[in-house]
Design an enzyme around this catalytic site. Structure first.
Site, PDB file in Angstrom:
ATOM      1  N   LYS A  26       0.650  -1.295   0.003  1.00  0.00           N
ATOM      2  CA  LYS A  26       0.049   0.054  -0.083  1.00  0.00           C
ATOM      3  C   LYS A  26       0.973   1.213   0.030  1.00  0.00           C
ATOM      4  O   LYS A  26       1.671   1.280   0.717  1.00  0.00           O
ATOM      5  CB  LYS A  26      -0.913  -0.088   1.280  1.00  0.00           C
ATOM      6  N   ARG A  31     -11.324  13.919   6.260  1.00  0.00           N
ATOM      7  CA  ARG A  31     -12.303  14.744   5.284  1.00  0.00           C
ATOM      8  C   ARG A  31     -13.761  14.052   5.169  1.00  0.00           C
ATOM      9  O   ARG A  31     -14.111  13.128   6.001  1.00  0.00           O
ATOM     10  CB  ARG A  31     -11.692  14.751   3.690  1.00  0.00           C
ATOM     11  N   HIS A  43     -14.706  -4.492   4.958  1.00  0.00           N
ATOM     12  CA  HIS A  43     -14.251  -2.951   5.259  1.00  0.00           C
ATOM     13  C   HIS A  43     -15.556  -2.348   5.837  1.00  0.00           C
ATOM     14  O   HIS A  43     -16.436  -1.840   5.372  1.00  0.00           O
ATOM     15  CB  HIS A  43     -14.047  -2.528   3.832  1.00  0.00           C
TER      16      HIS A  43
END
Length: 587
Positions: A83, A222, A133
């Site tokens: 990643k 965000r 997830h």
């Protein structure tokens, strides 16, 4: 007075926040320090460990030597996930199942991380075999106070990017929700977070949802793309909270004042070809009709706009809410059924199939569901004999959508009478690049018989875009787009090519001897040279388009005849990049 950055790159750019501060302009979001603290995944994971938040086992250090990282992957145990530490949205991420694949995957992740985020530093983590997830929405006041607004399940993904999100998560228990919520609040408090943010967790669901099997992945400092599902189940307007908090208002309530209200889904509509590995697509949105009243629609485009290769291919989000998961899912299915988009390939049909999947309906979700069901969700090259018949008539110059009367086409005035029988004409269209010959008989103005592959379709044109095929009435529109024909029929879009007679005469045409650019983009790497022997499926060219890398592979085994591009070249849709020697040419 202030800038709301949305949820694009500027929303997590600390230099942008500092520039606004220097100009005396407010930033509707967290501080630059908070963004930096969570902006690099390796540093964020170290910070979370110190705060008592569980993290995925892996290597998060600074040593980026390839041989060292390969050894770390061996120690962690395959499969692993590479990643980009500054990544997001699936960019700079590669799953590696075997040691011999590590080097190429590392190179791709580093290159994509550098291109997207200006940072090629990576980390290596254990790949969870049955992952879900699940993320937690948080909101802080910048003074150490924070709350969570429950969870969102974002397990339905392709290319590590979310497709359908929902809240609350199927199968979630009160104990698991409390444990994840408390961990998320600790994470926000660790950086004195201000405003809306999301703590993303990977959950090992091999034994169901357990409070000792979730791990911190990253924090998005965000507003998230999928924030509307949280708004739907809490009754909170997160953007209003952001603006009020930035203006100095106290908006963070007590945790016990927040309550779950029903169930919500969000489906992301992309310009992409699901049957071709979710390859991003471009094109002008010739038709775009979204469901009215059934769903909330968030979009930044409208009919007539063009989807280009220069940015993300998301077209719209469809959000629905109801009292139960089953009722909300029924609304999602209805909203997708009422969506009509033409002019570019989209994933709408894929989303319809996914929303109708029995496993998804039962809540049996994990990040591998889409990959396992691709044969059901996105059958390769769906064939519609009706659409092919209409495309053949359009190729002859007939205005399929305008009815059978009037118009300038000479075909419309023909009766079909001949002394020796009914007039018959031949026309060739391309289905998936392969030629399909149609034989058309003109019975009368507006009445035709079209023979394709031995079967005849009787077509009658009416007014107001109505067409009958074998007595079945449907609403149809056919459009020319360059040399292609788009047929809009029953909520689906079918694309057919046509042949240039001059090109055919010169010997050109589709075949298995060339690798073509699937869309405009930039060449990142050429992996073969003239004279090289290659195997079917071997990567020959890597190109970047829509901020994502595309690996273009050999269609068959053979020998490279030509390499027509180099690294850094800009190419257009359909450009020939590499050719193979014609089979048997040197035999």
């Amino acid at each position: 007075e202030a800038v709301h950055p949305g949820y694009g790159f500027l929303s997590e750019n600390p230099e942008f926040v500092e520039a606004l501060d220097a100009a005396g302009i407010g930033f509707i979001g967290p501080s630059a320090a908070s963004i930096r603290a969570m902006g690099l995944k390796d540093a964020a994971k170290k910070l979370m460990e110190e705060a008592g938040v569980p993290v995925v086992p892996g290597y998060h250090g600074v040593d980026q030597d390839e041989a060292f990282l390969a050894r770390q992957a061996e120690l962690i145990g395959y499969p692993v996930l590479i990643k980009a530490r500054a990544g997001g949205g699936g960019k700079g991420m590669r799953r590696v199942d075997h040691a011999h694949e590590f080097s190429a995957a590392l190179e791709g992740a580093q290159r994509e991380g550098k291109a997207s985020f200006g940072d090629d530093h990576v980390l290596i983590e254990k790949y969870v075999s049955t992952p879900r997830h699940i993320e937690i929405q948080v909101f802080g006041d910048g003074s150490g106070n924070a709350v969570h607004l429950f969870e969102r399940d974002c397990s339905l993904q392709r290319r590590h990017q979310k497709v359908i999100e929902e809240a609350p998560a199927p199968g979630m228990t009160s104990g698991m929700r409390a444990a994840m919520g408390e961990a998320a609040v600790r994470a926000a408090q660790a950086i004195n977070y201000a405003g809306a943010g999301t703590i993303e967790f990977i959950v090992d669901a091999s034994s169901g949802l357990r409070s000792d099997r979730f791990y911190f992945m990253e924090m998005n400092t965000r507003l998230q793309v999928e924030h509307p599902v949280t708004e739907a189940i809490t009754g909170v307007d997160l953007v209003e909270w952001q603006i009020r908090a930035a203006a100095g208002d106290s908006v963070v309530p007590a945790q016990d004042d927040l309550h779950l209200l029903g169930h919500a889904f969000e489906a992301r509509i992309y310009a992409e070809d699901a049957a071709r590995g979710f390859l991003p697509a471009t094109g002008r949105l010739e038709r775009m009709t979204m469901p009215d009243g059934v769903a909330r629609i968030d979009t930044g485009v409208r009919q007539g706009d063009t989807v280009t290769a220069h940015y993300d291919p998301m077209i719209a989000k469809v959000i629905v809410h109801d009292h139960t998961r089953a009722k909300a899912l029924a609304k999602l299915q209805a909203a997708l059924a009422g969506t009509r988009i033409a002019g570019t390939v989209t994933n709408v049909e894929f989303l319809r199939a996914l929303a109708a999947d029995p496993g998804f309906a039962a809540g049996a979700v994990d990040t591998g569901l889409i990959e396992r069901g691709m044969d059901r969700f996105a059958p390769v090259e769906p064939v519609s004999p009706d659409a092919e018949a209409l495309a053949a008539l359009k190729a002859m110059g007939l205005p399929v959508e305008d009815g059978g009367e009037g118009g300038d086409s000479p075909w419309q005035s023909l009766s079909g009478w001949r002394a020796w029988g009914v007039a018959q004409h031949s026309v060739t269209i391309l289905r998936g690049g392969e030629p399909v010959e149609a034989r058309v008989r003109i019975h009368a103005p507006g009445r035709y018989g079209v023979r394709i592959d031995g079967a005849v379709r009787e077509v009658v044109f009416g007014g107001d875009s109505r067409v009958e095929v074998d007595g079945r009435r449907m609403s149809v529109e056919a459009l020319w787009r360059g040399s292609d024909i788009l047929v809009l029929m029953d909520g689906e879009t079918f694309r057919y090519g046509t042949r240039d007679p001059l090109a055919v005469a010169a010997g050109a045409g589709p075949g298995g001897d060339a690798i073509l650019a699937p869309m405009p983009g930039a060449i990142l790497r050429v992996a073969a040279g003239v004279g090289d022997t290659v195997e079917a499926g071997q990567t020959l060219v890597v190109m970047e388009a829509m901020k994502m890398e595309q690996s273009l592979k050999a269609p068959r085994a053979g020998t490279i005849a030509q390499v027509l591009v180099g690294e850094g070249d800009q190419v257009g849709d359909g450009d020939t990049l590499v050719t193979l020697e014609v089979e048997g040419e040197n035999a």
